[in-house]
Write a protein that holds these residues in place. Structure first.
Motif, PDB file in Angstrom:
ATOM      1  N   SER A 258     -20.218  11.689   7.364  1.00  0.00           N
ATOM      2  CA  SER A 258     -19.259  12.184   6.371  1.00  0.00           C
ATOM      3  C   SER A 258     -17.817  12.010   6.822  1.00  0.00           C
ATOM      4  O   SER A 258     -16.896  12.126   6.006  1.00  0.00           O
ATOM      5  N   LYS A 259     -17.605  11.742   8.096  1.00  0.00           N
ATOM      6  CA  LYS A 259     -16.246  11.553   8.621  1.00  0.00           C
ATOM      7  C   LYS A 259     -15.721  10.138   8.376  1.00  0.00           C
ATOM      8  O   LYS A 259     -14.545   9.860   8.603  1.00  0.00           O
ATOM      9  N   LEU A 260     -16.584   9.244   7.942  1.00  0.00           N
ATOM     10  CA  LEU A 260     -16.200   7.854   7.733  1.00  0.00           C
ATOM     11  C   LEU A 260     -15.853   7.614   6.272  1.00  0.00           C
ATOM     12  O   LEU A 260     -16.455   8.195   5.366  1.00  0.00           O
ATOM     13  N   ASP A 261     -14.892   6.737   6.056  1.00  0.00           N
ATOM     14  CA  ASP A 261     -14.495   6.381   4.697  1.00  0.00           C
ATOM     15  C   ASP A 261     -15.561   5.467   4.094  1.00  0.00           C
ATOM     16  O   ASP A 261     -15.822   4.385   4.629  1.00  0.00           O
ATOM     17  N   PRO A 262     -16.194   5.867   3.000  1.00  0.00           N
ATOM     18  CA  PRO A 262     -17.237   5.012   2.412  1.00  0.00           C
ATOM     19  C   PRO A 262     -16.688   3.705   1.859  1.00  0.00           C
ATOM     20  O   PRO A 262     -17.431   2.727   1.720  1.00  0.00           O
ATOM     21  N   ASP A 263     -15.389   3.679   1.533  1.00  0.00           N
ATOM     22  CA  ASP A 263     -14.764   2.464   1.007  1.00  0.00           C
ATOM     23  C   ASP A 263     -14.301   1.603   2.172  1.00  0.00           C
ATOM     24  O   ASP A 263     -13.116   1.449   2.445  1.00  0.00           O
ATOM     25  N   CYS A 264     -15.279   1.043   2.858  1.00  0.00           N
ATOM     26  CA  CYS A 264     -15.027   0.329   4.117  1.00  0.00           C
ATOM     27  C   CYS A 264     -13.958  -0.749   3.976  1.00  0.00           C
ATOM     28  O   CYS A 264     -13.023  -0.829   4.768  1.00  0.00           O
ATOM     29  N   GLU A 265     -14.084  -1.592   2.947  1.00  0.00           N
ATOM     30  CA  GLU A 265     -13.189  -2.747   2.818  1.00  0.00           C
ATOM     31  C   GLU A 265     -11.737  -2.362   2.567  1.00  0.00           C
ATOM     32  O   GLU A 265     -10.828  -3.136   2.870  1.00  0.00           O
ATOM     33  N   ASN A 266     -11.510  -1.196   2.008  1.00  0.00           N
ATOM     34  CA  ASN A 266     -10.141  -0.779   1.693  1.00  0.00           C
ATOM     35  C   ASN A 266      -9.623   0.321   2.615  1.00  0.00           C
ATOM     36  O   ASN A 266      -8.566   0.898   2.356  1.00  0.00           O
ATOM     37  N   PHE A 268      -8.257   0.354   5.659  1.00  0.00           N
ATOM     38  CA  PHE A 268      -6.976   0.200   6.352  1.00  0.00           C
ATOM     39  C   PHE A 268      -5.802   0.206   5.383  1.00  0.00           C
ATOM     40  O   PHE A 268      -4.727   0.708   5.714  1.00  0.00           O
ATOM     41  N   ALA A 269      -5.991  -0.338   4.198  1.00  0.00           N
ATOM     42  CA  ALA A 269      -4.915  -0.298   3.206  1.00  0.00           C
ATOM     43  C   ALA A 269      -4.623   1.131   2.765  1.00  0.00           C
ATOM     44  O   ALA A 269      -3.500   1.450   2.356  1.00  0.00           O
ATOM     45  N   ASN A 270      -5.631   2.008   2.863  1.00  0.00           N
ATOM     46  CA  ASN A 270      -5.483   3.398   2.435  1.00  0.00           C
ATOM     47  C   ASN A 270      -5.529   4.374   3.607  1.00  0.00           C
ATOM     48  O   ASN A 270      -5.848   5.554   3.422  1.00  0.00           O
ATOM     49  N   ALA A 271      -5.217   3.895   4.806  1.00  0.00           N
ATOM     50  CA  ALA A 271      -5.430   4.687   6.018  1.00  0.00           C
ATOM     51  C   ALA A 271      -4.707   6.024   5.995  1.00  0.00           C
ATOM     52  O   ALA A 271      -5.233   7.030   6.475  1.00  0.00           O
ATOM     53  N   LEU A 272      -3.509   6.070   5.434  1.00  0.00           N
ATOM     54  CA  LEU A 272      -2.745   7.321   5.448  1.00  0.00           C
ATOM     55  C   LEU A 272      -3.435   8.424   4.668  1.00  0.00           C
ATOM     56  O   LEU A 272      -3.288   9.607   4.989  1.00  0.00           O
ATOM     57  N   LYS A 273      -4.185   8.065   3.656  1.00  0.00           N
ATOM     58  CA  LYS A 273      -4.839   9.057   2.805  1.00  0.00           C
ATOM     59  C   LYS A 273      -6.318   9.241   3.134  1.00  0.00           C
ATOM     60  O   LYS A 273      -6.960  10.134   2.588  1.00  0.00           O
ATOM     61  N   SER A 274      -6.853   8.406   3.996  1.00  0.00           N
ATOM     62  CA  SER A 274      -8.281   8.447   4.262  1.00  0.00           C
ATOM     63  C   SER A 274      -8.630   9.568   5.239  1.00  0.00           C
ATOM     64  O   SER A 274      -7.973   9.720   6.271  1.00  0.00           O
ATOM     65  N   PRO A 275      -9.691  10.330   4.961  1.00  0.00           N
ATOM     66  CA  PRO A 275     -10.117  11.377   5.899  1.00  0.00           C
ATOM     67  C   PRO A 275     -10.637  10.816   7.218  1.00  0.00           C
ATOM     68  O   PRO A 275     -10.784  11.567   8.184  1.00  0.00           O
ATOM     69  N   MET A 437       2.126  -7.458   3.618  1.00  0.00           N
ATOM     70  CA  MET A 437       2.389  -7.234   5.025  1.00  0.00           C
ATOM     71  C   MET A 437       2.640  -5.770   5.366  1.00  0.00           C
ATOM     72  O   MET A 437       3.093  -5.454   6.463  1.00  0.00           O
ATOM     73  N   LEU A 438       2.364  -4.863   4.446  1.00  0.00           N
ATOM     74  CA  LEU A 438       2.596  -3.441   4.692  1.00  0.00           C
ATOM     75  C   LEU A 438       1.301  -2.759   5.108  1.00  0.00           C
ATOM     76  O   LEU A 438       0.274  -2.913   4.459  1.00  0.00           O
ATOM     77  N   SER A 439       1.358  -1.991   6.199  1.00  0.00           N
ATOM     78  CA  SER A 439       0.223  -1.184   6.632  1.00  0.00           C
ATOM     79  C   SER A 439       0.742  -0.041   7.482  1.00  0.00           C
ATOM     80  O   SER A 439       1.868  -0.069   7.962  1.00  0.00           O
ATOM     81  N   SER A 440      -0.102   0.962   7.644  1.00  0.00           N
ATOM     82  CA  SER A 440       0.176   2.066   8.555  1.00  0.00           C
ATOM     83  C   SER A 440      -0.831   1.965   9.693  1.00  0.00           C
ATOM     84  O   SER A 440      -1.975   2.435   9.560  1.00  0.00           O
TER      85      SER A 440
END
Length: 565
Positions: A258-266, A268-275, A437-440
C-alpha cells in the motif's frame, strides 16, 4: 514550498577561511533565537540550496545545482548508463573514473554541501528545542539535511563503511565553529549521520503540520527513518534495518504494497503528490525547469533536433538486457524510451572490445526475416549470418558466428544509434506538469525502503521474507506468475543466492537514482563495465581507488587535508 533563499550563497573566498563552510550573511544566531519564526524561512532557504543556482566563484552557471551534480556523480560510477561519445563536459571524467580536482561538478557539490551543513548548524545551534511541535519539526528537518549532506559526501569521497571504520572519511561539521579542518574517519562520520537521523525522527514525531499529502517537498519523520534504514544497511546493521522499516510500517506483518504508487509509469512525474515519496527536491514551477541543464536533459528529449534535451546518455546494454527478461515490466515500458524507433524493423548488436580513449563500440546490423523459414539473419560482405537461439535460465539468448567465434548478440527494435549506442532514453526525470524537462528528483521513497529491508532479510538468513519484499516491488511493476520469485524457483532464473536477486531488483527499480555503484562496491562485488560507451572496457574491483572522487583542489589548497589516493 516557499522559494525563499534567506541564507545567501557567498562568493568563494580562498584567503582566510577553509572552503568547506561559508557563513550566513542573512540572519545571525541571536536573530534566530529571538524570533524562531525566522527559522522557518531560513530552513526553506536550505531546501532551496539543493536546487537553486548559487553564485560559485563569482559566477552563476545554470547547470550548477547540487541536485544535478549529486545524481550524476553518484550514477556515473556504475554500470547503468552509457555515454555515447567523448565530450569536454566533466561528466566524461566522472564516467571514466578520471575526474580532476578542478572539475566543476565535483568542486561545486563539495562547496554547496558544506554550505548547507553550515546553514543547518546555524539553525540547530540557535533554535531552542521544545518551544513547540512546529519548531521542533524545523529542527528535525535541519538535522536531516546535515545528515544527508554528510552521507552524500562520505559515499562519494570515502571508501564504503564495509571496508572499515578507520578509513579516511570527510570533514565532519556539527557546529558553526570551524577553526579546525580535518578528515574524520568513516566510522565517525557514519556515527554522526546515524545520530542526526535518530534525532531528526524524534523531533518530527509530534507535529507533521509542515508536511502534507500533496507536497512531499518537505522532510518528514518517515523520510528520516527511511534514510536511516539506508544508513543502517550501509553499516551492515541488518537487524536495525528490519526494525526501522517495521516501525515505519507499523509492524512486521503489515503489507508494504500500500506504500507504493499503483500508477507506476507516472510515479516520477507526480512524485511530489505521490504517497510513495518520502522526500523529493521540489521543483514546482516553469521557472524551476532547468531545461537542457536539468538532470534529465542528458537522458531524454522529445524533439528530433534535441531542443528539449541532449539525449546523449542511454540505458546500458546490460541493464536493457536485464529488463528484457520480462519485457512486460512496467518500469521497462514506462521509463525505457527508444529514440526514433522504426516500426517492424529489428537490429542486432554486440559489444566489441576496443582500445583508445574515445568510446567502446557495438557492431550493429539490420536483421532480415527470411521468407518461408522465418529465421533471423544479418549480412556481412554480402554473406548471410543466421542467428541461433538458446534458452538459459528460462530466457532466450541470441547468437551468431562472428570471426570464427560464437558471439551473443542483443536483438531489439531498430532505433536511432549514437556512435553505435542504441538510444534507450531514460524518462524518470521528465513530464511533471506536462513539461518535458521538469521533475522533482526523489531523494528517498518507499520502494527503496522496502528493498533495504529485503537486502537486510537476505543477509539475515531470511530468504522467504527477502523474496516477499522483492515480489511486492515486482508485482507493482506488473509482473506475475513465474516472474515472482520463491525459494524454489529463483535458482532457475540463474541466481546463486537471494542476495543476487535483491541486488538485481534494486538495479531495476532504482536505476538512475544514484544507488547502483554504492550497492555493488559496498557489497565488495566487481563492476562489469564491458559494454558500448566511453568508459574503459574493464571489470572494476571493489577496492579500486578510482571509485572515490578526488577532493576538490579548492579545499586541498586551503585546508591542506589529505587527498584520496
Amino acid at each position: 514550498m516557499k522559494n525563499i533563499l534567506l541564507i545567501l550563497a557567498l562568493p568563494l573566498l580562498a584567503v582566510s577561511c577553509d572552503l568547506d563552510y561559508f557563513p550566513s550573511d542573512a540572519m545571525t544566531s541571536d536573530q534566530l533565537a529571538n524570533n524562531p519564526a525566522s527559522a522557518v524561512y531560513s530552513t526553506d532557504g536550505n531546501y532551496s540550496m539543493f536546487k537553486d543556482v548559487l553564485a560559485y566563484k563569482g559566477t552563476e552557471y545554470t547547470g550548477n545545482t547540487y541536485i544535478r551534480h549529486y545524481f550524476q556523480m553518484a550514477e556515473f560510477r556504475g554500470d547503468n548508463v552509457s555515454l555515447a561519445h567523448k565530450t569536454e563536459d566533466p561528466l566524461y571524467n566522472e564516467m571514466c573514473y578520471s575526474d580532476l580536482v578542478t572539475d566543476q561538478p565535483n568542486s561545486y557539490l563539495w562547496w554547496c554541501a558544506y554550505h548547507i551543513i553550515y546553514s543547518a548548524n546555524s539553525i540547530i545551534e540557535s533554535l531552542p528545542e521544545g518551544k513547540s511541535g512546529e519548531y521542533d519539526h524545523i529542527l528535525g528537518e535541519n538535522y536531516f539535511m546535515r545528515a544527508l549532506c554528510h552521507l552524500h559526501l562520505v559515499t562519494l569521497y570515502a571508501k564504503p563503511y564495509s571496508f572499515g571504520r578507520d578509513n579516511l572519511g570527510v570533514v565532519l561539521r556539527t557546529s558553526t565553529e570551524t577553526n579546525s579542518t580535518v578528515r574524520a574517519t568513516v566510522g565517525q562520520v557514519y556515527d554522526q549521520i546515524r545520530d542526526d537521523l535518530v534525532k531528526a525522527a524524534s523531533l518530527m514525531a509530534a507535529d507533521e503540520s509542515r508536511v502534507t499529502n500533496n507536497n512531499h517537498g518537505y522532510i518528514s519523520r518517515d523520510a528520516a527513518l527511511g534514510l536511516l534504514s539506508r544508513v543502517y544497511l550501509y553499516r551492515e546493521e541488518n537487524d536495525k534495518v528490519i526494525s526501522t522499516v517495521n516501525d515505519m510500517l507499523g509492524g512486521e506483518g503489515v503489507d508494504p504494497s500500500s506504500k507504493l504508487d499503483p500508477d507506476c509509469e507516472n510515479y516520477f512525474a507526480n512524485a511530489l503528490k505521490s504517497p510513495e515519496t518520502l522526500w523529493a527536491v521540489a521543483h514546482v514551477a516553469t521557472l524551476e525547469n532547468r531545461g537542457r541543464e536539468s538532470i534529465g536533459s542528458m537522458y531524454y528529449t522529445v524533439s528530433e533536433k534535441g531542443v528539449e534535451g541532449w539525449a546523449e546518455m542511454y540505458y546500458s546494454d546490460p541493464l536493457v538486457k536485464l529488463f528484457q527478461r520480462h519485457p512486460e515490466d512496467r518500469r521497462y515500458t514506462g521509463f525505457v524510451v527508444p529514440l526514433k524507433p522504426v516500426e517492424g524493423a529489428l537490429q542486432a548488436r554486440w559489444a566489441v572490445e576496443s582500445a583508445g580513449d574515445s568510446f567502446r563500440l557495438n557492431e550493429i546490423r539490420d536483421i532480415t526475416v527470411e521468407e518461408g523459414t522465418g529465421k533471423y539473419y544479418i549480412t556481412n560482405d554480402g554473406a548471410k549470418i543466421y542467428l541461433t537461439t538458446e534458452v538459459k535460465n528460462g530466457f532466450t539468448h541470441y547468437y551468431i558466428q562472428w570471426n570464427g567465434a560464437k558471439t551473443e548478440v542483443y536483438v531489439d527494435q531498430k532505433m536511432f544509434c549514437f556512435n553505435t549506442c542504441p538510444a534507450f532514453m531514460c524518462a524518470k526525470f521528465t513530464g511533471q506538469d506536462g513539461e518535458a524537462m521538469l521533475s522533482s528528483p526523489v531523494m528517498i521513497r518507499w520502494a527503496e525502503v522496502i528493498l533495504n529491508r529485503a537486502e537486510a532479510y537476505a543477509k539475515s538468513n531470511n530468504p522467504g521474507k527477502a523474496l516477499a519484499d522483492v515480489n511486492v516491488i515486482r508485482s507493482r511493476a506488473g509482473l506475475s506468475g513465474d516472474a515472482l520469485y520463491t525459494e524454489s524457483n529463483y535458482a532457475q532464473a540463474g541466481y546463486q543466492s537471494v542476495l543476487e536477486v535483491v541486488l538485481d531488483e534494486r538495479r531495476l527499480e532504482l536505476c538512475y537514482e544514484g544507488h547502483r555503484a554504492f550497492d555493488v562496491f559496498r557489497n565488495k562485488l566487481r563492476m562489469d563495465r564491458r559494454f558500448a560507451g566511453v568508459q574503459p572496457w574493464e571489470v572494476v574491483e571493489p577496492a579500486d581507488n578510482r571509485i572515490l572522487y578526488r577532493i576538490p583542489y579548492d579545499e586541498i589548497s586551503v585546508s591542506g587535508i589529505p587527498q584520496n589516493d
